[in-house]
Design a protein around this motif. Structure first.
Motif, PDB file in Angstrom:
ATOM      1  N   ALA A 124       0.813  -1.219   0.000  1.00 22.76           N
ATOM      2  CA  ALA A 124       0.000   0.000   0.000  1.00 22.76           C
ATOM      3  C   ALA A 124       0.844   1.266   0.000  1.00 22.76           C
ATOM      4  O   ALA A 124       0.306   2.359  -0.140  1.00 22.76           O
ATOM      5  CB  ALA A 124      -0.928   0.005   1.207  1.00 22.76           C
ATOM      6  N   GLU A 125       2.180   1.149   0.174  1.00 21.21           N
ATOM      7  CA  GLU A 125       3.102   2.284   0.170  1.00 21.21           C
ATOM      8  C   GLU A 125       2.719   3.319   1.228  1.00 21.21           C
ATOM      9  O   GLU A 125       2.632   4.521   0.974  1.00 21.21           O
ATOM     10  CB  GLU A 125       3.175   2.915  -1.225  1.00 21.21           C
ATOM     11  CG  GLU A 125       3.683   1.939  -2.281  1.00 21.21           C
ATOM     12  CD  GLU A 125       3.752   2.540  -3.668  1.00 21.21           C
ATOM     13  OE1 GLU A 125       3.178   3.623  -3.878  1.00 21.21           O
ATOM     14  OE2 GLU A 125       4.386   1.922  -4.552  1.00 21.21           O
ATOM     15  N   ILE A 126       2.501   2.828   2.435  1.00 20.22           N
ATOM     16  CA  ILE A 126       2.098   3.659   3.565  1.00 20.22           C
ATOM     17  C   ILE A 126       3.329   4.059   4.366  1.00 20.22           C
ATOM     18  O   ILE A 126       4.216   3.240   4.619  1.00 20.22           O
ATOM     19  CB  ILE A 126       1.102   2.898   4.467  1.00 20.22           C
ATOM     20  CG1 ILE A 126      -0.172   2.554   3.689  1.00 20.22           C
ATOM     21  CG2 ILE A 126       0.777   3.710   5.712  1.00 20.22           C
ATOM     22  CD1 ILE A 126      -0.944   3.753   3.190  1.00 20.22           C
ATOM     23  N   HIS A 127       3.384   5.313   4.785  1.00 19.22           N
ATOM     24  CA  HIS A 127       4.440   5.780   5.684  1.00 19.22           C
ATOM     25  C   HIS A 127       3.975   5.562   7.129  1.00 19.22           C
ATOM     26  O   HIS A 127       3.012   6.195   7.571  1.00 19.22           O
ATOM     27  CB  HIS A 127       4.738   7.255   5.451  1.00 19.22           C
ATOM     28  CG  HIS A 127       5.490   7.524   4.191  1.00 19.22           C
ATOM     29  ND1 HIS A 127       4.868   7.604   2.956  1.00 19.22           N
ATOM     30  CD2 HIS A 127       6.812   7.720   3.959  1.00 19.22           C
ATOM     31  CE1 HIS A 127       5.781   7.847   2.022  1.00 19.22           C
ATOM     32  NE2 HIS A 127       6.955   7.921   2.598  1.00 19.22           N
ATOM     33  N   HIS A 128       4.641   4.677   7.837  1.00 20.45           N
ATOM     34  CA  HIS A 128       4.263   4.382   9.215  1.00 20.45           C
ATOM     35  C   HIS A 128       4.993   5.258  10.230  1.00 20.45           C
ATOM     36  O   HIS A 128       4.602   5.316  11.394  1.00 20.45           O
ATOM     37  CB  HIS A 128       4.536   2.909   9.529  1.00 20.45           C
ATOM     38  CG  HIS A 128       3.669   1.963   8.757  1.00 20.45           C
ATOM     39  ND1 HIS A 128       2.331   1.767   9.041  1.00 20.45           N
ATOM     40  CD2 HIS A 128       3.942   1.157   7.686  1.00 20.45           C
ATOM     41  CE1 HIS A 128       1.809   0.881   8.194  1.00 20.45           C
ATOM     42  NE2 HIS A 128       2.768   0.495   7.363  1.00 20.45           N
ATOM     43  N   ALA A 129       6.063   5.937   9.811  1.00 19.91           N
ATOM     44  CA  ALA A 129       6.801   6.810  10.726  1.00 19.91           C
ATOM     45  C   ALA A 129       6.011   8.081  11.003  1.00 19.91           C
ATOM     46  O   ALA A 129       5.126   8.471  10.228  1.00 19.91           O
ATOM     47  CB  ALA A 129       8.166   7.153  10.131  1.00 19.91           C
ATOM     48  N   ASP A 130       6.338   8.735  12.107  1.00 17.20           N
ATOM     49  CA  ASP A 130       5.761  10.042  12.421  1.00 17.20           C
ATOM     50  C   ASP A 130       6.126  10.995  11.282  1.00 17.20           C
ATOM     51  O   ASP A 130       7.304  11.230  10.995  1.00 17.20           O
ATOM     52  CB  ASP A 130       6.350  10.539  13.745  1.00 17.20           C
ATOM     53  CG  ASP A 130       5.701  11.830  14.240  1.00 17.20           C
ATOM     54  OD1 ASP A 130       5.298  12.659  13.400  1.00 17.20           O
ATOM     55  OD2 ASP A 130       5.621  12.014  15.466  1.00 17.20           O
ATOM     56  N   LEU A 131       5.116  11.558  10.614  1.00 17.68           N
ATOM     57  CA  LEU A 131       5.350  12.392   9.444  1.00 17.68           C
ATOM     58  C   LEU A 131       6.230  13.591   9.772  1.00 17.68           C
ATOM     59  O   LEU A 131       7.031  14.039   8.940  1.00 17.68           O
ATOM     60  CB  LEU A 131       4.003  12.859   8.875  1.00 17.68           C
ATOM     61  CG  LEU A 131       4.024  13.467   7.476  1.00 17.68           C
ATOM     62  CD1 LEU A 131       4.429  12.433   6.443  1.00 17.68           C
ATOM     63  CD2 LEU A 131       2.649  14.046   7.126  1.00 17.68           C
ATOM     64  N   ARG A 132       6.114  14.116  10.981  1.00 13.71           N
ATOM     65  CA  ARG A 132       6.913  15.279  11.365  1.00 13.71           C
ATOM     66  C   ARG A 132       8.403  14.954  11.362  1.00 13.71           C
ATOM     67  O   ARG A 132       9.229  15.832  11.082  1.00 13.71           O
ATOM     68  CB  ARG A 132       6.483  15.772  12.748  1.00 13.71           C
ATOM     69  CG  ARG A 132       5.072  16.346  12.793  1.00 13.71           C
ATOM     70  CD  ARG A 132       4.587  16.536  14.208  1.00 13.71           C
ATOM     71  NE  ARG A 132       4.449  15.275  14.908  1.00 13.71           N
ATOM     72  CZ  ARG A 132       3.993  15.148  16.141  1.00 13.71           C
ATOM     73  NH1 ARG A 132       3.623  16.237  16.822  1.00 13.71           N
ATOM     74  NH2 ARG A 132       3.896  13.956  16.705  1.00 13.71           N
ATOM     75  N   LYS A 133       8.742  13.701  11.634  1.00 12.53           N
ATOM     76  CA  LYS A 133      10.151  13.301  11.651  1.00 12.53           C
ATOM     77  C   LYS A 133      10.686  12.991  10.259  1.00 12.53           C
ATOM     78  O   LYS A 133      11.890  12.756  10.105  1.00 12.53           O
ATOM     79  CB  LYS A 133      10.328  12.104  12.583  1.00 12.53           C
ATOM     80  CG  LYS A 133      10.016  12.435  14.033  1.00 12.53           C
ATOM     81  CD  LYS A 133      10.231  11.255  14.950  1.00 12.53           C
ATOM     82  CE  LYS A 133       9.919  11.627  16.392  1.00 12.53           C
ATOM     83  NZ  LYS A 133      10.111  10.462  17.312  1.00 12.53           N
ATOM     84  N   LEU A 134       9.819  12.979   9.263  1.00 11.16           N
ATOM     85  CA  LEU A 134      10.249  12.809   7.876  1.00 11.16           C
ATOM     86  C   LEU A 134      10.444  14.147   7.181  1.00 11.16           C
ATOM     87  O   LEU A 134      10.835  14.202   6.014  1.00 11.16           O
ATOM     88  CB  LEU A 134       9.219  11.980   7.101  1.00 11.16           C
ATOM     89  CG  LEU A 134       9.038  10.541   7.553  1.00 11.16           C
ATOM     90  CD1 LEU A 134       7.948   9.860   6.738  1.00 11.16           C
ATOM     91  CD2 LEU A 134      10.347   9.765   7.456  1.00 11.16           C
TER      92      LEU A 134
END
Length: 303
Positions: A124-134
């Motif tokens: 599904a190409e989902i980002h599981h990390a906290d978006l703010r840290k990306l």
């Protein structure tokens, strides 16, 4: 670097880029690729398993004023960029090349059992990390924007980047395909260049793609940023290898520009859409190299 593993040669890349995504709303190509290629970064067999120290994350982008190279940030968790030579890492400044001095970057740790977005275990190409840290940090010498400090922002703040006549339709698009999170960071450099990065994460890649299409890249009714005149695809940017899974569309303001010259990029990375803006007040154009550098590093964080 003597400890880097030798990867099989990358397949020859076309001299002209094909469209980034087969979508009727997108008619212009993504970033073109020249003949020079950068070696790929090896990925671990198990996405959420820690990698040995000698296979630590490396950015291998070598820069000159005429040529930029897309390097991969890697696929581990909580892995820092390491390099024996400063010139191997685009985030570290080298005198005279125009790059900004970004701090050493690292990918955030993932929740236990969660894969990185572009691995076989994450269809599904989902980002599981906290978006703010990306979100890319500000470079050295920058004056932070207190209103865009790397935290969460509301859709209205994102919509404020666009001219007034486009906001109502874009607002309805965000109602129909609501973002899961939006985070943003902004800063101003000593030469007056104002930089802003927004990361907009949706519930699915389909939602992110739908919003990308609603921005109407390359069409006469393309959504324009507030304060910019007319932006168009920037065909002068060439990279040898894109970050896996991330498709980027670069734009530049046409001449004559207004009170400031604007460069912007949209990067589609699975469930996340990034907007990257550099504006330089006055007659001079926003510098090309630090803009490309910012796009490359943000793409690496998302990949």
């Amino acid at each position: 670097m003597t400890d880097q593993q030798t990867a099989p040669p990358a397949p020859a890349e076309p001299t002209e880029a094909a469209p980034a995504i087969a979508s009727p709303a997108i008619t212009a190509p993504a970033i073109a690729s020249p003949a020079i290629t950068a070696p790929p970064i090896a990925s671990p067999a198990v996405p959420d398993a820690p990698r040995p120290p000698r296979r630590a994350l490396r950015a291998v982008a070598r820069w000159t004023a005429a040529l930029l190279v897309f390097g991969g940030l890697g696929t581990g968790t909580a892995l820092a960029i390491t390099s024996a030579e400063r010139t191997d890492v685009p985030g570290l400044a080298t005198e005279g090349d125009g790059r900004w001095a970004y701090p050493e970057l690292s990918l955030p740790a993932l929740p236990a059992g969660s894969p990185r977005p572009f691995t076989d275990a994450n269809h599904a190409e989902i980002h599981h990390a906290d978006l703010r840290k990306l979100l890319l940090p500000a470079p050295a010498g920058a004056t932070p924007d207190k209103t865009l400090d790397g935290g969460w922002v509301k859709p209205e703040r994102f919509l404020a980047e666009y001219r007034a006549e486009d906001r109502d339709e874009l607002a309805q698009t965000l109602v129909d395909t609501p973002p899961r999170h939006i985070t943003a960071r902004g800063w101003t450099m000593p030469d007056g260049t104002r930089a802003r990065i927004y990361l907009v994460r949706f519930d699915s890649t389909a939602f992110a793609t739908h919003v990308r299409d609603a921005l109407r890249f390359g069409l006469p009714e393309q959504r324009q940023l507030a304060g910019a005149q007319v932006t168009e695809f920037d065909a002068t940017a060439t990279f040898s290898r894109a970050v896996q899974g991330v498709v980027t569309y670069l734009h530049t303001e046409q001449a004559p520009h207004g009170d400031a010259h604007t460069r912007l990029a949209y990067s589609l990375a699975g469930d996340t859409l990034a907007l990257i803006v550099h504006e330089r007040p006055g007659k001079a154009e926003a510098a090309r190299i630090p803009f490309h550098q910012t796009v490359i590093l943000q793409n690496q964080m998302l990949g």
